[in-house]
Design a protein around this motif. Sequence first.
Motif, PDB file in Angstrom:
ATOM      1  N   GLU A 297       0.791  -1.235   0.089  1.00  0.00           N
ATOM      2  CA  GLU A 297      -0.124   0.019   0.063  1.00  0.00           C
ATOM      3  C   GLU A 297       0.765   1.099   0.114  1.00  0.00           C
ATOM      4  O   GLU A 297       0.411   2.275  -0.195  1.00  0.00           O
ATOM      5  CB  GLU A 297      -1.046   0.153   0.967  1.00  0.00           C
ATOM      6  CG  GLU A 297      -0.320   0.506   2.660  1.00  0.00           C
ATOM      7  CD  GLU A 297       0.399  -1.050   3.190  1.00  0.00           C
ATOM      8  OE1 GLU A 297       0.970  -0.796   4.015  1.00  0.00           O
ATOM      9  OE2 GLU A 297       0.778  -1.903   2.383  1.00  0.00           O
TER      10      GLU A 297
ATOM     11  N   ALA B 196       3.534   4.123  -1.027  1.00  0.00           N
ATOM     12  CA  ALA B 196       4.256   4.652  -2.266  1.00  0.00           C
ATOM     13  C   ALA B 196       5.134   6.059  -1.735  1.00  0.00           C
ATOM     14  O   ALA B 196       5.049   6.569  -0.717  1.00  0.00           O
ATOM     15  CB  ALA B 196       3.164   5.176  -3.405  1.00  0.00           C
TER      16      ALA B 196
ATOM     17  N   ALA C  35       4.489  10.351  -5.563  1.00  0.00           N
ATOM     18  CA  ALA C  35       4.519   9.260  -6.612  1.00  0.00           C
ATOM     19  C   ALA C  35       3.074   9.146  -7.213  1.00  0.00           C
ATOM     20  O   ALA C  35       3.329   8.604  -8.497  1.00  0.00           O
ATOM     21  CB  ALA C  35       5.303   7.982  -6.448  1.00  0.00           C
ATOM     22  N   THR C  36       2.076   9.111  -6.629  1.00  0.00           N
ATOM     23  CA  THR C  36       0.694   8.881  -7.102  1.00  0.00           C
ATOM     24  C   THR C  36      -0.157   9.579  -6.376  1.00  0.00           C
ATOM     25  O   THR C  36      -0.360  10.151  -5.385  1.00  0.00           O
ATOM     26  CB  THR C  36       0.518   7.432  -6.889  1.00  0.00           C
ATOM     27  OG1 THR C  36      -0.772   6.916  -7.602  1.00  0.00           O
ATOM     28  CG2 THR C  36       0.568   6.853  -5.668  1.00  0.00           C
ATOM     29  N   GLN C  37      -1.445   9.570  -7.281  1.00  0.00           N
ATOM     30  CA  GLN C  37      -2.606  10.199  -6.405  1.00  0.00           C
ATOM     31  C   GLN C  37      -3.769   9.494  -6.079  1.00  0.00           C
ATOM     32  O   GLN C  37      -4.786   9.607  -5.859  1.00  0.00           O
ATOM     33  CB  GLN C  37      -3.260  11.430  -7.518  1.00  0.00           C
ATOM     34  CG  GLN C  37      -2.366  12.555  -7.562  1.00  0.00           C
ATOM     35  CD  GLN C  37      -1.985  13.235  -6.497  1.00  0.00           C
ATOM     36  OE1 GLN C  37      -2.590  13.600  -5.523  1.00  0.00           O
ATOM     37  NE2 GLN C  37      -0.462  13.568  -6.254  1.00  0.00           N
ATOM     38  N   ASP C  38      -3.413   7.919  -6.233  1.00  0.00           N
ATOM     39  CA  ASP C  38      -4.422   6.892  -6.109  1.00  0.00           C
ATOM     40  C   ASP C  38      -4.590   6.909  -4.532  1.00  0.00           C
ATOM     41  O   ASP C  38      -3.840   6.783  -3.567  1.00  0.00           O
ATOM     42  CB  ASP C  38      -3.609   5.566  -6.343  1.00  0.00           C
ATOM     43  CG  ASP C  38      -4.452   4.308  -6.137  1.00  0.00           C
ATOM     44  OD1 ASP C  38      -5.718   4.692  -5.776  1.00  0.00           O
ATOM     45  OD2 ASP C  38      -4.098   3.390  -6.572  1.00  0.00           O
TER      46      ASP C  38
ATOM     47  N   ARG D 241      -3.296   4.320  -2.117  1.00  0.00           N
ATOM     48  CA  ARG D 241      -1.783   4.299  -1.712  1.00  0.00           C
ATOM     49  C   ARG D 241      -1.738   5.489  -0.593  1.00  0.00           C
ATOM     50  O   ARG D 241      -2.228   6.090  -0.595  1.00  0.00           O
ATOM     51  CB  ARG D 241      -0.963   4.282  -2.843  1.00  0.00           C
ATOM     52  CG  ARG D 241      -1.348   3.720  -4.096  1.00  0.00           C
ATOM     53  CD  ARG D 241      -0.860   2.132  -3.935  1.00  0.00           C
ATOM     54  NE  ARG D 241       0.357   2.075  -3.670  1.00  0.00           N
ATOM     55  CZ  ARG D 241       1.353   1.919  -4.690  1.00  0.00           C
ATOM     56  NH1 ARG D 241       1.022   1.927  -6.079  1.00  0.00           N
ATOM     57  NH2 ARG D 241       2.649   1.676  -4.447  1.00  0.00           N
TER      58      ARG D 241
ATOM     59  N   TYR E  27       1.334   7.358   1.207  1.00  0.00           N
ATOM     60  CA  TYR E  27       2.624   7.928   1.297  1.00  0.00           C
ATOM     61  C   TYR E  27       3.491   7.388   2.271  1.00  0.00           C
ATOM     62  O   TYR E  27       3.186   7.405   3.523  1.00  0.00           O
ATOM     63  CB  TYR E  27       2.797   9.688   1.228  1.00  0.00           C
ATOM     64  CG  TYR E  27       2.250   9.987  -0.099  1.00  0.00           C
ATOM     65  CD1 TYR E  27       2.181   9.470  -1.139  1.00  0.00           C
ATOM     66  CD2 TYR E  27       1.304  11.150  -0.216  1.00  0.00           C
ATOM     67  CE1 TYR E  27       1.583   9.939  -2.412  1.00  0.00           C
ATOM     68  CE2 TYR E  27       0.872  11.759  -1.298  1.00  0.00           C
ATOM     69  CZ  TYR E  27       0.808  11.117  -2.426  1.00  0.00           C
ATOM     70  OH  TYR E  27       0.497  11.463  -3.585  1.00  0.00           O
TER      71      TYR E  27
END
Length: 714
Positions: free
Chosen positions: A500, A502, A506-509, A512, A514
């Motif tokens: 889970e 990131a 690195a992502t806006q999902d 996930r 940070y």
Amino acid sequence: MSATFDTVVMVDWSGAGDRGATPKADAIWAGVARDGQADAPVYLRSRAAAEAWLAEVVPAERAAGRRVLLGFDFPFAYPAGTARRITGHEDPRLLWDWFAAAFDALADGEGRFDIAARLNGLFTGDEGPFWFNGLKRDLPGLGKGKPPPQADWPPERRRVETRAPGSFACWQMGGAGAVGSQAMTGMATLSRLRHLWPEAAIWPFDPVGDSPLVIAEVWPSLLSDAVTRRMAEDASLPGAGREGRPIKDAAQVAVLSEALSALCVDGRIDAAFAAAEGPDLAEEGWILGVGGEPELRAAAQPRLRNDCFALPSGVSWTPVDEALTLLRDRLTCVVGTETVPVGAAAGRILAQPHVAARSNPPAANAAVDGYGFAHAALGDAPHRLPLTRGRAAAGGPLEHALPRGEAVRILTGALLPEGVDTVVLEEDTRLEDGAVVFDGAVKPGANTRRAGEDVSVGEVALEGGHALRPPDLALLSALGLAEARVRRRLRVGVLSTGDELAAPGATQDPARTYDANRPMLLALAERWGHAAIDLGHVPDDRAALAHRLDTAGADVILTSGGASAGDEDHVSALLRETGSLTAWRIALKPGRPLALGMWRGMPVFGLPGNPVAAFVCALVFGRPALSVLAGGPWPETRGFVVPAAFEKRKKPGRREYLRARLAPDGRVEVFRSEGSGRISGLSWAEGLVELGDGAAEIRPGDPVTFLPYGLFGL
């Protein structure tokens, strides 16, 4: 050369015959260590059994891709000139072959004493350098006692043996501590092993290079203190006799193999090989470790056992104080030592007491600017003393003794000239016609500093285990210490786990998360003076996690997440597979799960995945534990009692830590939410409020314990 080894095999040799099936002292014992952890010592009843065991173990380690260091505790060579006298060549390996052939050619009833008597015939005199006949029959040329040396006999000892305390001459064939029989039978064995493994490098006769197998001479006597300690503390050692006393030989191979393996893990064994010196290495050899004894002894310090984190039987919830006591009692230093310039030693932990190389002050001197004189020369006030020629200044002493009844101009820090024992302050004087005049009484010795009044030469200035601060560097420098013997920095690896996670940004999902823990824990490790190693992020892949742990290059690892018992808690699962995991359920809020285990001899602290809980557990448990592992003291954190600026009702059973800071009115306020997901509260806070294990109902103005971040070294 590259001297890193994956496996260390240590053999404590014996020149005696078959010792029987029951483990005994003064027999052949072997120890195997990998990654700083030793296996149980192996009893080998005879030389033939030892060779057979080695012929199985060493190839198995190499087949597994492991580089092997094989050590024996007998001399690999004789003093200079011996090999040439016997074989016509200086190469000791040809002497090994000679001994192997000599033993093969013995008639029934003959043995090593017969070979010694035959060799003595190569020297002048009725006997030769070999002595001690252990047989019931007489042997011409080999007596019971030590003969007087002759001019053409080789030296009593090899050069390296003059530097090895407690060494015995290889000429003595028997008696307490003798190594003559070990050397002779051992060299014959080395001949066979060398031909069995032609790729082996025999150190220091061969260049080590990248040889997959290196054979070296190593003596357990270099670690006698550690062996004694292991015998007193390790109940798992094999015993002998009715009392089952630990067998020293077994302790020796365990301690020595473990210490050498620890040097390999730390990347410091190159220094042991590099310590060999002298023009006669190719003829006399060297004892691995001689010249690098401090590093070897440091590596032999007690290391953590795989069961050191085990909880008492029946324990479910562990109160905070009990958990801290368990850690304090079971942890020990796991790092070696090194010498660094004092100017670069800030934050380092002293490995030993440091004593003053000279006194401070080194000599009596003036504490003020003024005038110096002999107090006994004073009469009634007002005092009038003629000024002598010259003056005394710091770094510029008066070049002559002060005549009695005179005074000298003296500046702060100047050495007191001969004839001066008292100084009057400049502001209390006046000058008249070449004399200094002053009123009032002046005490003998006034305004002077005695030699060594701060610290005397030879006095302990700072104890071992002390973490050096800037004022400590001033003290050591003032006492003439240009270098400090310190603990190597504890290498703290920080690893994040979980699919889970990131990297930040690195992502806006939204599925996930940070990774907030790793930068926080790395910064904590650095702030506490350790060498922080970023091990990155590993997904939920057990094989990848095992590889990352194997290649960490750390002394201890902090992980976050995966410390519970769920399907994807791979840290706990992987450690549990090694049989060295304990899941501590701490009676603590926030941060109940704490996975403590060992991975191939390396302690692993599995912190909670929640950043607030990970931070609190790192401060409360991680900081003191890391301090001890680094060779420092167990730091006690004592807070301040201040009035509360909040209300709180607390249930019994768990200790609680609230994010808090001091208000302008001197009271302590807490963050608006106790939610563990509120990371902003860590940044908002200046410390923690600690609430005890029992029930509590706190109202504004009630006293509470406040722990500023500064008390945790932040």
